[in-house]
Design an enzyme around this catalytic site. Structure first.
Site, PDB file in Angstrom:
ATOM      1  CG  HIS A  15      27.699 141.217  13.246  1.00  0.00           C
ATOM      2  ND1 HIS A  15      27.547 143.111  13.125  1.00  0.00           N
ATOM      3  CD2 HIS A  15      28.783 140.805  12.696  1.00  0.00           C
ATOM      4  CE1 HIS A  15      28.352 143.295  12.080  1.00  0.00           C
ATOM      5  NE2 HIS A  15      29.073 142.313  12.088  1.00  0.00           N
ATOM      6  CB  CYS A  33      22.092 146.201  15.728  1.00  0.00           C
ATOM      7  SG  CYS A  33      23.990 146.480  15.720  1.00  0.00           S
TER       8      CYS A  33
END
Length: 236
Positions: free
Chosen positions: A135, A204
């Site tokens: 993440h 991301c």
């Protein structure tokens, strides 16, 4: 009319409160839970390693017991178990105390505990592409500073027996999810043109979105047994 305005105002206040609570959950609570889960995973690994559960059995002698033992191929390493940690990653560029467990697979629940190893990609240190996702934000923000990675940066992994030091070969590459090819043995967009021992890191972009991906590629630079102490990249 007053009743309508009052009801609308109350709805706006309620909605605003819910949004604030959701933001607090994303910013704080998921981080607290992820940090705790990550620490637990690392503690469990260190406990397993201290118990010697990652040792490799010695080759057996010949059945007759006479003469030199037969030469046998070393036993195949145990497969990584889905959702279970098998190594700890250190990236000095992201902080002297930065460390995260690496678990098998990239499912949602797995990435809430640490970094996830893409199923089907190479084992740690093996020929091929050892690909890992994490993440950017929420759940401990493991790759929050991913854009700071630079060529030459060390990415060190410990599996209880060996230190593996990879070196980053490119600034983070920005692309869309359908164009990454991160699980290929030789990623098409990477600096590599032939088979080798490679590392792929993905996260991301932007920080609070997932429309794009940032990728960093590296190559295996060195290995050493854990008995020799920490590698130079973690001592500087």
């Amino acid at each position: 009319m007053r009743l309508v305005v009052r009801s609308f105002s109350e709805l706006c206040i309620t909605a605003g409160a819910l949004i604030v609570l959701f933001v607090v959950y994303l910013l704080l609570w998921t981080g607290v839970k992820a940090d705790s889960a990550s620490s637990d995973q690392i503690d469990q690994l260190h406990h397993q390693w201290a118990q010697g559960t990652v040792s490799t059995p010695a080759p057996s002698a010949s059945a007759s017991g006479r003469g030199a033992p037969k030469k046998t191929a070393p036993p195949a390493p145990a497969a990584y178990k889905d959702g279970k940690a098998f190594a700890v990653m250190y990236i000095p560029r992201l902080g002297k105390k930065w460390s995260r467990p690496v678990l098998q697979d990239t499912r949602v629940k797995t990435l809430q505990k640490g970094l996830g190893h893409y199923a089907g990609t190479a084992r740690l240190g093996a020929t091929g592409n050892f690909a890992v996702a994490g993440h950017r934000r929420t759940y401990g923000d493991p790759f929050k500073d991913f854009p700071e990675l630079r060529p030459g940066d060390a990415v060190v992994l410990d599996d209880g027996k060996t230190w593996f030091t990879y070196r980053i070969d490119n600034k983070p590459y920005l692309t869309v999810p359908s164009d990454i090819g991160v699980i290929d043995p030789v990623p098409v967009k990477s600096p590599f043109k032939s088979p080798g021992r490679y590392l792929t890191l993905t996260t991301c972009d932007p920080e609070w979105g997932s429309s794009h991906r940032l990728i960093a590629w590296g190559h295996l630079d060195s290995t050493q047994p854990v008995e020799q102490g920490k590698p130079a990249a973690l001592r500087s």
